[in-house]
Design an enzyme around this catalytic site. Structure first.
Site, PDB file in Angstrom:
ATOM      1  N   ARG A  86      16.920 -33.966  -0.284  1.00 59.74           N
ATOM      2  CA  ARG A  86      16.769 -34.623   1.022  1.00 59.74           C
ATOM      3  C   ARG A  86      15.799 -33.841   1.909  1.00 59.74           C
ATOM      4  O   ARG A  86      15.321 -34.371   2.908  1.00 59.74           O
ATOM      5  CB  ARG A  86      18.118 -34.708   1.755  1.00 59.74           C
ATOM      6  CG  ARG A  86      19.245 -35.479   1.060  1.00 59.74           C
ATOM      7  CD  ARG A  86      18.828 -36.842   0.604  1.00 59.74           C
ATOM      8  NE  ARG A  86      18.399 -36.794  -0.798  1.00 59.74           N
ATOM      9  CZ  ARG A  86      17.712 -37.750  -1.400  1.00 59.74           C
ATOM     10  NH1 ARG A  86      17.319 -38.810  -0.720  1.00 59.74           N
ATOM     11  NH2 ARG A  86      17.375 -37.649  -2.675  1.00 59.74           N
TER      12      ARG A  86
ATOM     13  N   GLN B  52      20.443 -39.110  -9.766  1.00 58.56           N
ATOM     14  CA  GLN B  52      21.072 -39.423  -8.483  1.00 58.56           C
ATOM     15  C   GLN B  52      22.259 -40.368  -8.646  1.00 58.56           C
ATOM     16  O   GLN B  52      22.647 -41.049  -7.704  1.00 58.56           O
ATOM     17  CB  GLN B  52      20.040 -40.030  -7.519  1.00 58.56           C
ATOM     18  CG  GLN B  52      18.920 -39.074  -7.167  1.00 58.56           C
ATOM     19  CD  GLN B  52      17.999 -39.609  -6.101  1.00 58.56           C
ATOM     20  OE1 GLN B  52      18.388 -39.789  -4.947  1.00 58.56           O
ATOM     21  NE2 GLN B  52      16.753 -39.874  -6.478  1.00 58.56           N
TER      22      GLN B  52
ATOM     23  N   LYS C 189       9.503 -45.282  -4.861  1.00 59.56           N
ATOM     24  CA  LYS C 189       9.979 -46.408  -5.666  1.00 59.56           C
ATOM     25  C   LYS C 189       9.988 -47.717  -4.896  1.00 59.56           C
ATOM     26  O   LYS C 189       9.714 -48.773  -5.471  1.00 59.56           O
ATOM     27  CB  LYS C 189      11.365 -46.121  -6.229  1.00 59.56           C
ATOM     28  CG  LYS C 189      12.481 -46.053  -5.195  1.00 59.56           C
ATOM     29  CD  LYS C 189      13.814 -45.775  -5.848  1.00 59.56           C
ATOM     30  CE  LYS C 189      14.927 -45.655  -4.816  1.00 59.56           C
ATOM     31  NZ  LYS C 189      15.149 -46.897  -4.077  1.00 59.56           N
ATOM     32  N   THR C 190      10.322 -47.689  -3.599  1.00 61.88           N
ATOM     33  CA  THR C 190      10.355 -48.933  -2.821  1.00 61.88           C
ATOM     34  C   THR C 190       8.977 -49.573  -2.781  1.00 61.88           C
ATOM     35  O   THR C 190       8.831 -50.791  -2.894  1.00 61.88           O
ATOM     36  CB  THR C 190      10.865 -48.663  -1.395  1.00 61.88           C
ATOM     37  OG1 THR C 190      12.159 -48.071  -1.460  1.00 61.88           O
ATOM     38  CG2 THR C 190      10.948 -49.955  -0.600  1.00 61.88           C
TER      39      THR C 190
ATOM     40  N   ASP D 257      16.866 -52.477  -8.020  1.00 63.06           N
ATOM     41  CA  ASP D 257      16.681 -51.162  -7.405  1.00 63.06           C
ATOM     42  C   ASP D 257      17.980 -50.373  -7.515  1.00 63.06           C
ATOM     43  O   ASP D 257      19.068 -50.956  -7.591  1.00 63.06           O
ATOM     44  CB  ASP D 257      16.291 -51.353  -5.937  1.00 63.06           C
ATOM     45  CG  ASP D 257      15.927 -50.039  -5.269  1.00 63.06           C
ATOM     46  OD1 ASP D 257      15.574 -49.084  -5.979  1.00 63.06           O
ATOM     47  OD2 ASP D 257      15.985 -49.976  -4.028  1.00 63.06           O
ATOM     48  N   GLU D 258      17.881 -49.040  -7.520  1.00 62.68           N
ATOM     49  CA  GLU D 258      19.056 -48.152  -7.616  1.00 62.68           C
ATOM     50  C   GLU D 258      19.921 -48.528  -8.822  1.00 62.68           C
ATOM     51  O   GLU D 258      21.154 -48.611  -8.739  1.00 62.68           O
ATOM     52  CB  GLU D 258      19.893 -48.215  -6.322  1.00 62.68           C
ATOM     53  CG  GLU D 258      19.128 -47.847  -5.060  1.00 62.68           C
ATOM     54  CD  GLU D 258      18.845 -46.365  -4.923  1.00 62.68           C
ATOM     55  OE1 GLU D 258      19.172 -45.615  -5.859  1.00 62.68           O
ATOM     56  OE2 GLU D 258      18.274 -45.971  -3.893  1.00 62.68           O
TER      57      GLU D 258
END
Length: 765
Positions: free
Chosen positions: A615, A263, A44-45, A232-233
């Site tokens: 993770r 998340q 995504k970044t 973002d997020e």
């Protein structure tokens, strides 16, 4: 491999090289509202930075007309660095930063409309608490009854919802005595802030939002200023942040939000998962793009984690996939006790390190900080270097050191450092002036602080706090009498009760108080384990062991295993991840079972496990213990987490076991009498020991309520007397469910009505 349903736009463009079709579409879809559902490890970044570059280079948008917001300085810095690397120095004009940083920049320009002067102060958390302290004194509110952090939490919650003290909706919600006092503190606090020309972190979002909401001309100007807004997020936004975004895009609707509802794990600090779940309804013309290709984890890890989180009702459907192959099966280890679990973790990681995996590429995740204590001890025994992320080492935590100071004074009555700490833990009305008087006497006579205190009392020179000091000294003497021959945990339980340490945390409404209380429970568990296994089970023997652990067992400065709570794990990745404590009451946490009438808390617990599982890049280990000590009590039956049964059988192997009769051996894959049902709780389990009742013995349909009404054979019946390790004796008022998973409403003799899971109480004959 999966193919995209959408055409591949301009795939030969330099900015789109290396992007998959969905990522390219997310970069090039620039008009109107856009929801990018970015699964874990989906890049995504890269999408956000390439989108900003695309707007500047291809859409010819001036950098200062682009606003991009995220939640951490690290993420913002990385994003800006990438954009500058791609499009050059002009990217420095993009408004890119955390929500709070953008809020500061807006307030600097909107200061007059916000009732502020240029050069206003920004108060941090300590400044806020000090201001609340002054307000409490002015309102004659005792800090012995209410803590400033409780009121700070109330104020922050209000500001996250854009509610000022005179907000009609807020006034309608005020019911309890605490709420009434908190509202009075909030009003007086705001007056103090205006006098000081200061803002707190909540103001950095609330104030510019209210200015724009109440001034159509300014709202139009600011919306036209930023032609494109990116977030973002997005799943971590609260109500105030979302309202600000809507105001800033009111003229054009070019709002791109990137996030993952799976998340969303921060509701306890104000995040609203409904923002991302309801985004298409709030913006009817929304384009939704799913980034489902994962570049981090193996196929088995992705399939298992997706299977777990897919049991949540409230989510956008997505299925992560990878081209990197299935990799190794997940491993579930079933340990006899939490000590066995911790030793297995350390042994496994040590073997992996020997085989070539760097300790820096290993992580251990747990639900609560209190779980780290036994893990830390096992890591030390195996000489594995580790670092605690977002937390202190167990024996360095304030509440643990407070308790140890009391315990040391029982063994060594002349312990001046222990005395100086214990006299304030908890506060008992003995101020710094009295302590200094004692210190002066000790220096003058060359004696210890405890001796000096007795000296002053004998001479009637202890000042206004003499009686409180005498009570404290007598309490220490009383606790010291008769401890010879007692187990360490027996003495520890008496001290935590008589000192007031436990009661103070039970009465504390600070959001961290429960964690600190659990740490005291973990300390008692350590004392009980010592008493069970050591040659010297006494308090003296335990304190000697703790001193050795704290002072002489130093680890090297090389690569270290990361240990952290699941909440701290978000945004990180490791080759190897171990998730421990997968038991009912731990994950899902007991609070989610006792309080979540609508299932929202339980769904967040499931998302928390999903975050922890995703993770892992190459290997994922899961573990639970058959028995576990809670608050220093005896080892109690610990049922496996319901979430484990939602992992497909073909993705996981099981090792260890509950008993030889069940023969849970390596590679048995849910074998040996205990089977997993993918849609619910474990279909069959051995009957718990220690007076528990069996859980349901049939498959559980998806979304079937977890709790049923109590059955007539259960010992947990209304009217029955029970005892809890923390709350003491009480009477059951209501039962929801049956067996050790039942949810009880208990009226305790000393602390009133509590809701909790049955396994945490013992039925009294």
């Amino acid at each position: 491999m999966q193919s995209s349903l959408f055409p591949d736009p301009a795939s030969d463009h330099p900015l789109l090289q290396g992007l998959n079709p969905e990522q390219r579409r997310a970069v090039t879809t620039t008009r109107g509202p856009l929801l990018v559902l970015a699964g874990a490890g989906s890049g995504k970044t890269r999408v956000i930075t390439h989108r900003i570059a695309w707007l500047i280079q291809e859409e010819r948008v001036s950098p200062w007309q682009i606003l991009a917001m995220t939640f951490t300085n690290k993420a913002a810095g990385e994003m800006k660095e990438r954009v500058i690397h791609t499009v050059g120095e002009q990217a420095k004009d993009v408004w890119l930063g955390t929500f709070h940083k953008i809020g500061v920049r807006m307030l600097q320009q909107l200061a007059p409309q916000a009732g502020l002067r240029a050069g206003f102060s920004i108060y941090d958390t300590d400044d806020q608490v000090r201001t609340i302290n002054r307000v409490m004194k002015a309102l004659n509110l005792s800090d012995a009854t209410y803590k400033p952090k409780q009121f700070a939490q109330f104020i922050d919650k209000c500001k996250n919802r854009l509610q000022l003290p005179n907000d009609p909706k807020l006034l309608d919600e005020i019911e309890s005595d605490f709420d009434k006092k908190a509202l009075a503190v909030y009003a007086a606090y705001e007056a103090e802030m205006r006098t000081a020309d200061a803002v707190d972190f909540g103001d950095l979002i609330m104030r510019p939002t209210l200015v724009l909401a109440n001034n159509p001309g300014l709202r139009q100007n600011w919306s036209n200023r930023f032609r494109y807004v990116l977030v973002d997020e997005f799943q971590d936004t609260n109500a105030a942040q979302f309202e600000l975004l809507k105001l800033l895009t009111s003229e054009h609707g070019n709002l791109c939000v990137v996030g993952d509802d799976d998340q969303s794990i921060y509701s306890w600090r104000g995040a609203e998962v409904g923002n991302i779940l309801g985004f298409p309804q709030m913006f009817p013309n929304t384009t939704t793009i799913k980034l489902e290709r994962n570049y981090r984890s193996t196929g088995h890890i992705l399939a298992a984690s997706t299977a777990v989180v897919s049991h949540n009702r409230n989510r956008h459907g997505k299925v992560l996939w990878t081209e990197s192959g299935d990799g190794e099966l997940l491993t579930l280890h079933i340990a006899q006790t939490e000590r066995d679990e911790a030793d297995w973790v350390a042994r496994t990681l040590d073997q992996l390190r020997t085989a070539g995996t760097s300790a820096s590429q290993m992580a251990v995740f747990y639900r609560t900080n209190a779980q780290s204590r036994v893990l830390e001890e096992s890591m030390r025994r195996f000489r594995l270097p580790y670092v605690l992320i977002g937390g202190q080492r167990f024996y360095e935590r304030a509440e643990v050191k407070d308790a140890l100071s009391w315990l040391r004074l029982l063994v060594n009555p002349q312990d001046s450092a222990g005395w100086e700490r214990a006299i304030h833990a908890p506060r008992r009305g003995i101020g710094d002036a009295t302590v200094e008087l004692v210190a002066q006497r000790a220096r003058a006579r060359g004696i210890s602080l405890p001796e000096a205190a007795d000296d002053l009392l004998l001479l009637n020179q202890a000042g206004r706090s003499a009686e409180k000091l005498r009570t404290f000294q007598n309490l220490l003497r009383g606790l010291r009498d008769g401890i010879e021959g007692l187990r360490a945990d027996t003495v520890g339980a008496q001290v935590l009760q008589a000192s007031g340490l436990k009661a103070a945390l039970q009465a504390d409404k600070d959001p961290d108080a429960q964690d600190r209380l659990e740490n005291l429970g973990a300390l008692l568990a350590a004392m009980a384990e010592h008493a069970d296994t050591a040659e010297d089970p006494s308090l003296r023997g335990f304190l000697e062991q703790v001193a050795l652990v704290a002072d002489t067992d130093k680890l090297g400065d090389g690569a270290k295993v990361s240990m952290m709570t699941m909440h701290s794990a978000k945004g990180l990745e490791f080759d190897v991840a171990v998730v421990v404590g997968l038991e009912e009451g731990i994950l899902p946490h007991a609070n989610s079972l006792a309080e979540s009438g609508n299932g929202r808390d339980l769904e967040e617990e499931r998302r928390l496990l999903y975050v922890a599982m995703t993770r892992a890049r190459k290997r994922l280990y899961l573990a639970h213990a058959r028995t576990r000590r809670r608050f220093g009590g005896p080892e109690m039956q610990a049922d496996p987490s319901r979430f484990l049964a939602q992992i497909p059988e073909e993705r996981i192997r099981v090792e260890g076991g509950r008993s030889q009769s069940h023969n849970w051996t390596q590679g048995s894959s849910w074998s040996g009498g205990t089977t997993a049902n993918r849609n619910g709780a474990w279909a069959s389990r051995p009957q718990p020991t220690g007076g528990g009742f069996p859980v349901r013995q049939r498959p559980v349909a998806e979304h079937e309520p977890v709790f049923q009404r109590g059955d007539s054979d259960s010992p947990y019946q209304p009217g029955a007397r029970v005892r809890h390790a923390s709350f003491g004796g009480g009477t059951i008022q209501d039962v929801d469910g049956y067996g050790s998973d039942a949810r009880l409403t208990v009226r305790f003799d000393t602390v009133g009505v509590k809701k909790l899971v049955a396994r945490f109480v013992q039925v009294q004959a």
